[in-house]
Design a protein around this motif. Structure first.
Motif, PDB file in Angstrom:
ATOM      1  N   LEU A 163       0.833  -1.191   0.000  1.00 15.10           N
ATOM      2  CA  LEU A 163       0.000   0.000   0.000  1.00 15.10           C
ATOM      3  C   LEU A 163       0.877   1.255   0.000  1.00 15.10           C
ATOM      4  O   LEU A 163       1.974   1.268   0.578  1.00 15.10           O
ATOM      5  CB  LEU A 163      -0.909   0.018   1.230  1.00 15.10           C
ATOM      6  N   VAL A 164       0.387   2.291  -0.650  1.00 12.19           N
ATOM      7  CA  VAL A 164       1.094   3.574  -0.702  1.00 12.19           C
ATOM      8  C   VAL A 164       0.129   4.696  -0.354  1.00 12.19           C
ATOM      9  O   VAL A 164      -1.101   4.560  -0.510  1.00 12.19           O
ATOM     10  CB  VAL A 164       1.709   3.836  -2.092  1.00 12.19           C
ATOM     11  N   LEU A 165       0.681   5.793   0.129  1.00 13.25           N
ATOM     12  CA  LEU A 165      -0.102   6.998   0.375  1.00 13.25           C
ATOM     13  C   LEU A 165      -0.227   7.748  -0.949  1.00 13.25           C
ATOM     14  O   LEU A 165       0.767   7.918  -1.667  1.00 13.25           O
ATOM     15  CB  LEU A 165       0.585   7.874   1.418  1.00 13.25           C
ATOM     16  N   VAL A 166      -1.420   8.187  -1.292  1.00 14.17           N
ATOM     17  CA  VAL A 166      -1.676   8.811  -2.589  1.00 14.17           C
ATOM     18  C   VAL A 166      -2.139  10.247  -2.372  1.00 14.17           C
ATOM     19  O   VAL A 166      -3.003  10.525  -1.526  1.00 14.17           O
ATOM     20  CB  VAL A 166      -2.755   8.036  -3.382  1.00 14.17           C
ATOM     21  N   SER A 167      -1.573  11.158  -3.170  1.00 15.39           N
ATOM     22  CA  SER A 167      -1.883  12.583  -3.041  1.00 15.39           C
ATOM     23  C   SER A 167      -1.892  13.232  -4.421  1.00 15.39           C
ATOM     24  O   SER A 167      -1.428  12.656  -5.406  1.00 15.39           O
ATOM     25  CB  SER A 167      -0.835  13.263  -2.151  1.00 15.39           C
ATOM     26  N   SER A 168      -2.398  14.470  -4.472  1.00 15.07           N
ATOM     27  CA  SER A 168      -2.402  15.213  -5.737  1.00 15.07           C
ATOM     28  C   SER A 168      -1.072  15.925  -5.979  1.00 15.07           C
ATOM     29  O   SER A 168      -0.807  16.395  -7.091  1.00 15.07           O
ATOM     30  CB  SER A 168      -3.531  16.243  -5.735  1.00 15.07           C
ATOM     31  N   THR A 169      -0.236  15.999  -4.970  1.00 17.11           N
ATOM     32  CA  THR A 169       1.042  16.707  -5.090  1.00 17.11           C
ATOM     33  C   THR A 169       2.201  15.782  -4.726  1.00 17.11           C
ATOM     34  O   THR A 169       2.028  14.843  -3.930  1.00 17.11           O
ATOM     35  CB  THR A 169       1.083  17.939  -4.168  1.00 17.11           C
ATOM     36  N   PRO A 170       3.393  16.015  -5.277  1.00 15.06           N
ATOM     37  CA  PRO A 170       4.545  15.183  -4.937  1.00 15.06           C
ATOM     38  C   PRO A 170       4.861  15.262  -3.447  1.00 15.06           C
ATOM     39  O   PRO A 170       4.677  16.310  -2.806  1.00 15.06           O
ATOM     40  CB  PRO A 170       5.679  15.787  -5.771  1.00 15.06           C
ATOM     41  N   PRO A 254       5.514   2.874   5.976  1.00  8.17           N
ATOM     42  CA  PRO A 254       6.244   1.864   6.757  1.00  8.17           C
ATOM     43  C   PRO A 254       5.705   0.475   6.466  1.00  8.17           C
ATOM     44  O   PRO A 254       4.502   0.290   6.252  1.00  8.17           O
ATOM     45  CB  PRO A 254       5.978   2.285   8.209  1.00  8.17           C
ATOM     46  N   SER A 255       6.578  -0.532   6.425  1.00  8.46           N
ATOM     47  CA  SER A 255       6.176  -1.884   6.025  1.00  8.46           C
ATOM     48  C   SER A 255       5.052  -2.449   6.874  1.00  8.46           C
ATOM     49  O   SER A 255       4.210  -3.215   6.384  1.00  8.46           O
ATOM     50  CB  SER A 255       7.386  -2.814   6.065  1.00  8.46           C
ATOM     51  N   ALA A 256       5.008  -2.095   8.153  1.00  6.83           N
ATOM     52  CA  ALA A 256       3.948  -2.608   9.025  1.00  6.83           C
ATOM     53  C   ALA A 256       2.571  -2.137   8.573  1.00  6.83           C
ATOM     54  O   ALA A 256       1.563  -2.801   8.839  1.00  6.83           O
ATOM     55  CB  ALA A 256       4.199  -2.172  10.468  1.00  6.83           C
ATOM     56  N   ILE A 257       2.539  -1.008   7.884  1.00 10.58           N
ATOM     57  CA  ILE A 257       1.278  -0.474   7.371  1.00 10.58           C
ATOM     58  C   ILE A 257       1.092  -0.859   5.909  1.00 10.58           C
ATOM     59  O   ILE A 257      -0.017  -1.170   5.469  1.00 10.58           O
ATOM     60  CB  ILE A 257       1.247   1.058   7.521  1.00 10.58           C
ATOM     61  N   ALA A 258       2.189  -0.881   5.157  1.00 12.18           N
ATOM     62  CA  ALA A 258       2.097  -1.036   3.700  1.00 12.18           C
ATOM     63  C   ALA A 258       1.816  -2.461   3.253  1.00 12.18           C
ATOM     64  O   ALA A 258       1.086  -2.686   2.286  1.00 12.18           O
ATOM     65  CB  ALA A 258       3.389  -0.545   3.053  1.00 12.18           C
ATOM     66  N   ASN A 259       2.400  -3.439   3.929  1.00  7.31           N
ATOM     67  CA  ASN A 259       2.319  -4.811   3.436  1.00  7.31           C
ATOM     68  C   ASN A 259       1.017  -5.486   3.861  1.00  7.31           C
ATOM     69  O   ASN A 259       0.693  -5.547   5.053  1.00  7.31           O
ATOM     70  CB  ASN A 259       3.514  -5.631   3.941  1.00  7.31           C
ATOM     71  N   ILE A 260       0.297  -5.997   2.880  1.00 11.48           N
ATOM     72  CA  ILE A 260      -0.987  -6.642   3.152  1.00 11.48           C
ATOM     73  C   ILE A 260      -1.204  -7.751   2.128  1.00 11.48           C
ATOM     74  O   ILE A 260      -0.855  -7.605   0.952  1.00 11.48           O
ATOM     75  CB  ILE A 260      -2.139  -5.607   3.109  1.00 11.48           C
ATOM     76  N   ASP A 261      -1.733  -8.867   2.575  1.00 11.54           N
ATOM     77  CA  ASP A 261      -1.947 -10.024   1.708  1.00 11.54           C
ATOM     78  C   ASP A 261      -3.432 -10.192   1.388  1.00 11.54           C
ATOM     79  O   ASP A 261      -4.296  -9.971   2.244  1.00 11.54           O
ATOM     80  CB  ASP A 261      -1.435 -11.297   2.376  1.00 11.54           C
ATOM     81  N   THR A 262      -3.703 -10.590   0.148  1.00 14.30           N
ATOM     82  CA  THR A 262      -5.067 -10.898  -0.285  1.00 14.30           C
ATOM     83  C   THR A 262      -5.248 -12.410  -0.275  1.00 14.30           C
ATOM     84  O   THR A 262      -4.417 -13.144  -0.800  1.00 14.30           O
ATOM     85  CB  THR A 262      -5.334 -10.353  -1.698  1.00 14.30           C
ATOM     86  N   TYR A 263      -6.340 -12.857   0.330  1.00 12.03           N
ATOM     87  CA  TYR A 263      -6.649 -14.277   0.437  1.00 12.03           C
ATOM     88  C   TYR A 263      -7.937 -14.595  -0.310  1.00 12.03           C
ATOM     89  O   TYR A 263      -8.843 -13.762  -0.398  1.00 12.03           O
ATOM     90  CB  TYR A 263      -6.823 -14.687   1.903  1.00 12.03           C
ATOM     91  N   PHE A 264      -7.989 -15.826  -0.837  1.00 10.72           N
ATOM     92  CA  PHE A 264      -9.242 -16.350  -1.367  1.00 10.72           C
ATOM     93  C   PHE A 264      -9.820 -17.248  -0.281  1.00 10.72           C
ATOM     94  O   PHE A 264      -9.207 -18.246   0.111  1.00 10.72           O
ATOM     95  CB  PHE A 264      -9.013 -17.145  -2.653  1.00 10.72           C
TER      96      PHE A 264
END
Length: 289
Positions: A163-170, A254-264
């Motif tokens: 996951l990443v933080l997304v914004s309209s500005t750099p 930070p990886s603790a927030i960014a990393n997430i797994d998708t499960y079926f």
């Protein structure tokens, strides 16, 4: 009425003989006689004329059509499971919208090419509502963020997202606590796992709550982020696929927030239909599991 009785009755109607029906179905004549009598007692009607050769009565002719349909449906259902490699029937799937948009199309296309007789339906929604659909029997399998820790359900890890933080500005860094405190965030409705990561991001900065606007579609959310309405948190692969359409920028989390797994997630494998079992096979092949 037993299906065996109906099958023997159908054989009598086709052959015109108790003895021939017994021979056709590899049993003895007395067994045929017993089952026909039992049917007549259950229905309260004489089904065959026994004098001068076996002939159906009007009641027998009326029953024959129902017997043929019931036996055909029974045989069709039996064949579905005995010939499970050629799946048919219905498959009801649920998925997070971001997973549906990018991850699933090639998998669904491959499955449809191999099993064209399966009718697929797919509903999108946040993780919490998808789990509810599965639990009440409205879905056969769902793609959600995180495993479902319950003995009744089977969770298969299929994708890993960043996951990443997304914004309209750099951005050169994650916004400060002061900036986040007055910021607005855009997210899918309550129950979305990515929305929970927004809450984790804020908590890491000592912030309990900010204004969150709920959106029903990915395009609407990205369009409003691009217009400067606020931030969002989404998978990097999603942003990369849509960056050319919107003026948006990203910042690593930070990886603790960014990393997430998708499960079926499905009910336990012993309960799978052939259509669902073949879909899991396709997931293994196409997702390289």
């Amino acid at each position: 009425m037993q299906l065996k009785s109906l099958r023997l009755f159908k054989a009598v109607a086709e052959t015109g003989s108790f003895m021939a029906a017994a021979k056709q179905l590899h049993t003895v004549q007395s067994n045929v006689t017993t089952h026909i009598k039992k049917l007549e007692e259950e229905l309260g009607a004489q089904l065959v004329h026994r004098a001068g050769g076996v002939r159906l009565t009007s009641a027998g002719r009326a029953l024959l059509g129902y017997a043929e349909r019931l036996l055909a449906v029974h045989d069709e259902a039996l064949a579905l499971f005995q010939n499970a490699e050629n799946a048919a029937g219905q498959l009801r799937l649920g998925s997070m919208e971001t997973t549906m948009a990018l991850r699933l199309p090639p998998i669904l296309a491959a499955y449809h090419a191999n099993f064209p007789d399966v009718d697929m339906t797919l509903a999108t929604g946040p993780t919490a509502s998808l789990i509810e659909k599965l639990m009440v029997g409205q879905a056969d399998g769902i793609f959600v963020a995180g495993a479902v820790d319950h003995h009744r359900y089977h969770s298969l890890k299929v994708f890993s997202e960043q996951l990443v933080l997304v914004s309209s500005t750099p951005m050169t860094s994650v916004p400060s606590a002061e900036e986040l405190l007055t910021a607005t965030f855009l997210a899918f409705r309550q129950g979305c796992s990515y929305r929970q990561r927004i809450e984790l991001l804020l908590a890491s900065q000592g912030i309990n709550a900010v204004r969150v606007f709920e959106f029903g579609t990915l395009d609407a959310m990205l369009g409003c982020v691009a217009a400067g309405m606020g931030y969002t948190v989404l998978p990097r692969i999603t942003i990369e696929a849509h960056r050319h359409r919107f003026g948006i920028h990203t910042m690593e989390l930070p990886s603790a927030i960014a990393n997430i797994d998708t499960y079926f997630v499905t009910p336990e494998p012993a309960s799978w239909s052939p259509a669902l079992a073949r879909f899991v096979d396709t997931l293994h092949q196409e997702a390289g599991l």
